[in-house]
Design a protein around this motif. Structure first.
Motif, PDB file in Angstrom:
ATOM      1  N   TYR A 221       0.857  -1.191   0.000  1.00 12.63           N
ATOM      2  CA  TYR A 221       0.000   0.000   0.000  1.00 12.63           C
ATOM      3  C   TYR A 221       0.886   1.232   0.000  1.00 12.63           C
ATOM      4  CZ  TYR A 221       0.680   1.607   4.853  1.00 12.63           C
ATOM      5  OH  TYR A 221       1.205   2.123   6.014  1.00 12.63           O
ATOM      6  N   GLN A 222       0.258   2.370  -0.303  1.00 16.60           N
ATOM      7  CA  GLN A 222       0.972   3.640  -0.350  1.00 16.60           C
ATOM      8  C   GLN A 222      -0.061   4.762  -0.351  1.00 16.60           C
ATOM      9  OE1 GLN A 222       4.228   5.832  -3.344  1.00 16.60           O
ATOM     10  NE2 GLN A 222       3.081   4.066  -4.061  1.00 16.60           N
ATOM     11  N   LEU A 223       0.221   5.834   0.371  1.00 11.11           N
ATOM     12  CA  LEU A 223      -0.536   7.068   0.204  1.00 11.11           C
ATOM     13  C   LEU A 223       0.194   7.842  -0.877  1.00 11.11           C
ATOM     14  CD1 LEU A 223      -1.909   6.049   2.779  1.00 11.11           C
ATOM     15  CD2 LEU A 223      -1.955   8.405   3.593  1.00 11.11           C
ATOM     16  N   ALA A 224      -0.268   7.665  -2.095  1.00  7.90           N
ATOM     17  CA  ALA A 224       0.504   8.041  -3.279  1.00  7.90           C
ATOM     18  C   ALA A 224       0.034   9.358  -3.872  1.00  7.90           C
ATOM     19  CB  ALA A 224       0.381   6.941  -4.332  1.00  7.90           C
ATOM     20  N   LYS A 225       0.975  10.215  -4.206  1.00  7.91           N
ATOM     21  CA  LYS A 225       0.698  11.459  -4.915  1.00  7.91           C
ATOM     22  C   LYS A 225       0.564  11.132  -6.404  1.00  7.91           C
ATOM     23  CE  LYS A 225       0.480  15.853  -3.620  1.00  7.91           C
ATOM     24  NZ  LYS A 225      -0.625  16.301  -2.796  1.00  7.91           N
ATOM     25  N   CYS A 226      -0.522  11.621  -7.007  1.00 10.34           N
ATOM     26  CA  CYS A 226      -0.791  11.349  -8.418  1.00 10.34           C
ATOM     27  C   CYS A 226      -1.083  12.665  -9.147  1.00 10.34           C
ATOM     28  CB  CYS A 226      -1.979  10.405  -8.570  1.00 10.34           C
ATOM     29  SG  CYS A 226      -1.770   8.838  -7.706  1.00 10.34           S
TER      30      CYS A 226
END
Length: 593
Positions: A221-226
């Protein structure tokens, strides 16, 4: 003149104290919210992230700094030492956490003075958004804005804790990656070392998270910037944050189960609300036919009704022609709507923005049914429509006849528009559901070909694989979206995990083998070396916070957002750069037309 802290240490935040602390010596720091001078007494509201507390400066108290208090103004940053005392009974404020106490100040330090801000730092401000965003650092001091970011932090921490407990690893994926345009436009980053070549900022971590499954990490998982270079709407931003996850050795049921547990935990721990699982599931086709939307708001009725079988032989050519051309005639019943002719005409203009040519209607008044199309319909046809729709006195039937996409888009939007107008939605209710069995493809009129409804790595249903090249419109995907109050908050799918099927998918999308390998070769190459079945899901964190915080705009839950034209009013980005920087990158600018 401002002073340094001088060794002072803050005892706690403003709202850490209550009546149980009466008699305690405290040191507080924060911003002056307001000041009242009552002659021999000065009252100051001190504000920090937690809330506010009242300070008292007494002119007759030799230990206090009354003269310093006289110079205080709104937004000064101060530190005070003093004693927590009880308010007099008549001054108790039961609506405040600190309403029973105040701090009798003995020492004051002015840490920083402030000019008069361009707007008041207050809750529920009516200041125009452009001014708020220009001075965003002041806007973020407002208590309601700070509550939004406290909520965002709590959601993020709850998600991280839950996923960690369930065996997920947080792994960061690259920000600078290969441009693989298929969907929204990429933001491109020029390379100084490789002149003429560009990186792309990620629209999602999709390819890399699938490669992590090939790598054997099982649960990521990741709190990803897109980033997506697309036209903006109220709930869209050029940069946003995803709660991104991928799992190996799973099927649809496994991913839905883990995510229902996640949503249940977030609502319980953050909102104090118990969500019952399993959540409802609605196949995509049913969602479209009942609600005209693949993200239906089911907090109210007013579902779409199909009257194509009644309309196909009628003399009203708009109805019969739509059915003959493969479309449909559908309507909604706005019960007891009580709308004027002017308001009905306005609804006709509303649906035109969704591609409809117009809006037919039947208004069931006390004196009888009124409708501009009644003269084209027989009594039997009107009776059949009345029975099918359950229309009664006071009801308003609204019809659209066209291609199914136009009918669904226009009536789906009209249904929501009327629900807001007529006050049919319980804004305190949280309604969650899954939409499943999405089409694999949708036809793009602009590109003249089928495109992936989700993305080209989504696995088709096993029984539909045979139609990939011959009847793509029949192929359903192993895809699922989670919907909250008519908003898609997350979406995902089981992925294709072998190179042969992935090649077939690209071929169905109109890519040659050479094009597919040029864009995605490194991914299909990886599939040759043992790839587990896998799937995942990504939530829009910003949108989730917006909905749980009942905010009107996604900009209220992003610390430094962009406006409609993708610019930052505070920092004035994007901006021009020095000619020297462009030369180093080997870039020349075309003259502006």
């Amino acid at each position: 003149m401002s002073e340094q802290l001088g060794g002072w240490k803050r005892t706690g935040m403003c709202e850490d104290f209550s009546s149980r602390d009466i008699g305690k010596k405290v040191t507080l720091m924060g911003w002056v919210d307001s000041r009242r001078n009552l002659g021999g007494l000065i009252f100051v509201w001190l504000r920090d992230r937690s809330g506010i507390i009242q300070l008292v400066f007494d002119e007759n108290d030799q230990t206090g700094d009354f003269s310093g208090a006289e110079s205080l103004r709104a937004e000064f940053v101060i530190a005070v030492k003093g004693e927590v005392v009880a308010r007099t009974p008549e001054n108790v404020n039961p609506d405040l956490h600190t309403g029973e106490i105040e701090v009798k100040v003995e020492e004051l330090k002015i840490l920083s003075k402030a000019e008069t801000p361009p707007f008041e730092i207050e809750e529920n401000s009516n200041v125009r958004e452009e001014l708020r965003l220009k001075y965003r650092y002041l806007d973020l001091r407002r208590p309601d804005m700070q509550k939004n970011f406290i909520l965002r932090n709590r959601i993020a921490m709850t998600v991280r804790k839950y996923l960690d407990e369930n065996g997920f690893m947080e792994i960061e994926t690259p920000m600078l990656q290969k441009s693989t345009p298929e969907g929204a436009r990429d933001y491109l980053v020029p390379s100084r070392i490789h002149k003429g070549a560009f990186y792309a900022l990620p629209q999602s971590p999709q390819i890399f998270k699938q490669l992590l499954m090939v790598s054997g990490f099982d649960r990521y998982y990741q709190l990803a910037k897109c980033f997506r270079d697309e036209d903006l709407r109220a709930d869209r931003q050029p940069e946003f944050t995803q709660i991104d996850m991928e799992l190996s050795f799973v099927e649809v049921e496994d991913i839905i189960a883990i995510n229902e547990g996640l949503i249940q935990r977030v609502f319980h721990d953050v909102m104090g609300i118990d969500i019952k699982t399993p959540l409802r599931r609605i196949p995509w086709q049913e969602a479209m036919e009942r609600y005209g939307s693949d993200k239906p708001d089911t907090r109210f009725g007013m579902e779409l009704m199909d009257i194509s079988d009644i309309a196909k032989g009628c003399s009203f050519k708009v109805f019969s022609g739509a059915v003959e051309n493969g479309g449909s005639v559908r309507c909604i019943n706005a019960k007891k709507a009580g709308l004027s002719r002017k308001e009905i005409d306005a609804l006709g203009e509303f649906v035109k923005t969704y591609g409809a040519k117009g809006l037919a209607w039947m208004n069931f008044k006390e004196e009888g049914m009124a409708s501009p199309i009644a003269k084209f319909l027989t009594e039997e046809e009107i009776a059949a429509i009345t029975e099918r729709t359950g229309a009664q006195t006071g009801d308003l039937l609204l019809f659209v006849a066209d291609r199914n996409k136009v009918v669904f888009d226009s009536l789906g939007a009209l249904r929501l528009h009327l629900a807001h107008k007529l006050g049919l939605i319980d804004e305190n209710r949280f309604d969650l559901l899954w939409v499943t069995e999405f089409p694999q493809f949708e036809y793009s009129e602009e590109e003249g070909r089928y495109v992936a409804m989700h993305h080209p790595f989504t696995a088709p249903m096993d029984e539909d694989i045979e139609y990939l090249e011959t009847q793509p419109e029949k192929v359903r995907a192993k895809a699922y979206d989670i919907v909250l109050n008519g908003n898609e908050i997350g979406g995902g799918s089981i992925r294709i995990h072998n190179a042969e099927l992935q090649e077939r998918m690209f071929r169905a999308l109109g890519f040659s083998k050479e094009e597919a390998w040029n864009r995605f070769g490194f991914m299909m190459e990886a599939f040759k070396y043992g790839t587990p079945p896998h799937g995942g899901l990504a939530y829009g964190l910003d949108r989730l916070v917006m909905l749980l915080g009942k905010c009107q705009s996604i900009r209220d839950v992003i610390a430094f957002p962009k406006v409609q034209n993708a610019s930052d009013l505070m920092s004035e980005a994007p901006s021009q750069v020095d000619e020297k920087q462009l030369e180093e990158l080997g870039i020349g600018l075309l003259p502006q037309q």
